[in-house]
Design a protein around this motif. Structure first.
Motif, short mmCIF file in Angstrom:
data_model
loop_
_atom_site.label_atom_id
_atom_site.label_comp_id
_atom_site.label_asym_id
_atom_site.label_seq_id
_atom_site.Cartn_x
_atom_site.Cartn_y
_atom_site.Cartn_z
N GLN A 68 0.67 -1.19 0.01
CA GLN A 68 -0.04 0.02 0.01
C GLN A 68 0.80 1.26 -0.05
O GLN A 68 1.66 1.43 0.88
N ASP A 69 0.64 2.13 -0.98
CA ASP A 69 1.55 3.32 -1.12
C ASP A 69 0.34 4.50 -1.31
O ASP A 69 -0.50 4.29 -2.33
N PRO A 70 0.65 5.73 -0.79
CA PRO A 70 -0.18 6.68 -1.06
C PRO A 70 -0.35 6.88 -2.65
O PRO A 70 0.47 7.17 -3.18
N GLY A 71 -1.53 7.28 -2.95
CA GLY A 71 -1.76 7.49 -4.36
C GLY A 71 -2.03 6.23 -5.16
O GLY A 71 -2.47 6.34 -6.24
N HIS A 72 -1.91 5.17 -4.68
CA HIS A 72 -1.86 3.92 -5.56
C HIS A 72 -2.88 2.85 -5.10
O HIS A 72 -3.00 1.77 -5.56
N LEU A 84 5.56 -16.58 3.01
CA LEU A 84 6.80 -15.53 3.13
C LEU A 84 6.91 -14.60 1.90
O LEU A 84 7.12 -15.06 0.74
N LEU A 85 7.30 -13.45 2.11
CA LEU A 85 7.53 -12.46 1.03
C LEU A 85 9.30 -12.08 1.39
O LEU A 85 9.46 -11.61 2.51
N THR A 86 9.99 -12.26 0.47
CA THR A 86 11.46 -11.89 0.65
C THR A 86 11.94 -10.85 -0.28
O THR A 86 11.38 -10.82 -1.61
N LEU A 87 12.43 -9.75 0.09
CA LEU A 87 13.31 -8.69 -0.69
C LEU A 87 14.64 -9.02 -0.59
O LEU A 87 15.29 -9.02 0.42
N GLU A 88 15.17 -9.47 -1.70
CA GLU A 88 16.49 -9.98 -1.67
C GLU A 88 17.51 -9.02 -1.71
O GLU A 88 18.51 -9.46 -0.70
N SER A 89 17.41 -7.66 -1.97
CA SER A 89 18.10 -6.64 -1.85
C SER A 89 17.28 -5.51 -1.82
O SER A 89 16.95 -4.72 -2.64
N ALA A 90 16.92 -4.87 -0.36
CA ALA A 90 16.11 -3.90 -0.39
C ALA A 90 16.38 -2.52 -1.06
O ALA A 90 17.56 -2.14 -0.97
N THR A 91 15.38 -1.87 -1.58
CA THR A 91 15.78 -0.59 -2.11
C THR A 91 14.68 0.68 -1.55
O THR A 91 13.77 0.00 -0.96
N SER A 92 15.09 1.65 -1.61
CA SER A 92 14.23 2.86 -1.04
C SER A 92 12.92 2.69 -1.70
O SER A 92 11.96 2.94 -1.10
N SER A 93 12.68 2.40 -2.79
CA SER A 93 11.41 2.33 -3.35
C SER A 93 10.32 1.14 -2.76
O SER A 93 9.28 1.04 -3.17
N GLN A 94 11.06 0.29 -2.07
CA GLN A 94 10.34 -0.71 -1.55
C GLN A 94 9.78 -0.36 0.06
O GLN A 94 9.21 -1.07 0.84
N THR A 95 10.19 0.95 0.44
CA THR A 95 9.35 1.50 1.53
C THR A 95 8.04 1.38 1.38
O THR A 95 7.74 2.25 0.28
N SER A 96 7.25 0.73 2.05
CA SER A 96 5.92 0.70 1.89
C SER A 96 5.13 0.10 3.32
O SER A 96 5.81 -0.42 4.22
N VAL A 97 3.84 0.09 3.19
CA VAL A 97 3.05 -1.12 4.26
C VAL A 97 2.82 -1.98 3.43
O VAL A 97 2.30 -2.27 2.43
N TYR A 98 2.98 -3.31 3.88
CA TYR A 98 2.85 -4.76 3.24
C TYR A 98 1.60 -5.26 3.93
O TYR A 98 1.66 -5.62 5.29
N PHE A 99 0.58 -5.81 3.26
CA PHE A 99 -0.44 -6.41 3.62
C PHE A 99 -0.53 -7.88 3.21
O PHE A 99 -0.52 -8.26 2.05
N CYS A 100 -0.67 -8.68 3.96
CA CYS A 100 -1.05 -10.36 3.65
C CYS A 100 -2.55 -10.42 3.72
O CYS A 100 -3.19 -9.65 4.57
N ALA A 101 -3.06 -11.12 2.83
CA ALA A 101 -4.54 -11.29 2.75
C ALA A 101 -4.67 -12.96 2.48
O ALA A 101 -3.97 -13.52 1.77
N ILE A 102 -5.89 -13.49 2.85
CA ILE A 102 -6.46 -14.88 2.40
C ILE A 102 -7.74 -14.57 2.24
O ILE A 102 -8.46 -13.57 2.43
N GLY A 103 -8.07 -15.60 1.20
CA GLY A 103 -9.80 -15.47 0.78
C GLY A 103 -9.76 -15.56 -0.67
O GLY A 103 -8.60 -16.31 -1.34
N GLY A 104 -10.77 -15.01 -1.54
CA GLY A 104 -10.76 -15.11 -2.76
C GLY A 104 -11.10 -16.28 -3.26
O GLY A 104 -11.95 -16.85 -2.80
N GLY A 105 -10.28 -16.86 -4.16
CA GLY A 105 -10.83 -18.19 -4.83
C GLY A 105 -11.90 -17.79 -5.86
O GLY A 105 -11.81 -17.18 -6.71
#
Lengths: 115, 112
Positions: free
Chosen positions: B37-41, B75-96
Motif C-alpha cells: 500500500q502506497d499513497p496515491g496507488h 513468506l515475502l522476501t526482498l533479496e536486496s531492499a531498495t528505498s522504493s520498497q519502503t511501503s506498508v505490506y499486507f497479507c491477505a487470505i480468501g478470494g478463490g
C-alpha cells in the motif's frame, strides 16, 4: 488495461446526512466489484461485493452500493452517516473470474464525517 | 477476525540488505496474497499463492520473491531492499471463487 478510479480523494459530510463515495471501473468481461474500508493503522475490512444479480447490494454497517453497467460505476452509499464511518474507503475489481483475490484497487477515498 | 498474523509489524533496514516478511494464517485457506500500500496507488498485488509451493506473480512483482512450504505460512522476501520498497505490506487470505479477502494488520517497512 483494467482499472478502477475513485475521483475524490476526500469526501466530507455532516453526521446524519447521506453519503456517497464514487467508483468507476474499466474491465473486460463481467466485473466482480468490492468495497473495503480501512481504519487508521489497521488492515482492510470487507464491506460488500457485487458478483451477479440485483444491482443494489447491501453490506456491513448499513452501507450499500449500486452497480450501474452502462455507467461502469459502483458507488458506495449510506443513508445516514456516523462519525464512526470516518475512514479510508477502497473500491476494487477482480482481475480474474476464477480468483476474486486478485484485485485492482482504486487509490482510496478518505471519508470525513463531522458531528 | 480472521486468524492472520504478520511479522514483523515494523522494520527499518538499509538499502541492499535482505528482508523477509512472514504471514501466518490459522484458517487453512488455500489462497494467500501479498499486497503493498502506497499513497496515491491504493493497494497493488505483489505475489499470490494458490496452494503449497504454488505461487504466481502479481502486478508489481519485480524485486520480490515468495515461498509457501506450508499451508499456514506465506513468506515475502526482498533479496536486496531498495528505498522504493519502503511501503506498508499486507497479507491477505480468501478470494478463490467469489469470496472476499481478509487482511492482516500490515507490516510497515522503511528502507533507508
Amino acid at each position: 488495461a483494467q482499472s478502477v478510479a475513485q475521483p475524490e480523494d476526500q469526501v466530507n459530510v455532516a453526521e446524519g446526512n447521506p453519503l456517497t463515495v464514487k467508483c468507476t471501473y474499466s474491465v473486460s468481461g463481467n466485473p466482480y466489484l468490492f468495497w473495503y474500508v480501512q481504519y487508521p493503522n489497521r488492515g482492510l475490512q470487507f464491506l460488500l461485493k457485487y458478483i451477479t444479480g440485483d444491482n443494489l447490494v447491501k453490506g456491513s454497517y448499513g452501507f450499500e452500493a449500486e452497480f450501474n453497467k452502462s455507467q461502469t460505476s459502483f458507488h458506495l452509499k449510506k443513508p445516514s452517516a456516523l462519525v464512526s464511518d470516518s475512514a479510508l474507503y477502497f473500491c476494487a475489481v477482480s482481475v480474474g473470474s476464477s480468483n476474486t483475490g486478485k484485485l485492482i484497487f482504486g487509490q482510496g477515498t478518505t471519508l470525513q464525517v463531522k458531528p | 477476525d480472521a486468524g492472520i498474523t504478520q511479522s514483523p509489524r515494523h522494520k527499518v533496514t538499509e538499502t541492499g540488505t535482505p528482508v523477509t516478511l512472514r504471514c501466518h494464517q490459522t484458517e487453512n485457506h488455500r489462497y494467500m496474497y501479498w499486497y503493498r500500500q502506497d499513497p496515491g496507488h491504493g493497494l497493488r498485488l505483489i505475489h499470490y499463492s494458490y496452494g503449497v509451493k504454488d505461487t504466481d506473480k502479481g502486478e508489481v512483482s519485480d524485486g520480490y520473491s515468495v515461498s509457501r512450504s506450508k499451508t499456514e505460512d506465506f513468506l515475502l522476501t526482498l533479496e536486496s531492499a531498495t528505498s522504493s520498497q519502503t511501503s506498508v505490506y499486507f497479507c491477505a487470505i480468501g478470494g478463490g471463487g467469489s469470496g472476499e479477502l481478509f487482511f492482516g494488520e500490515g507490516s510497515r517497512l522503511t528502507v533507508l
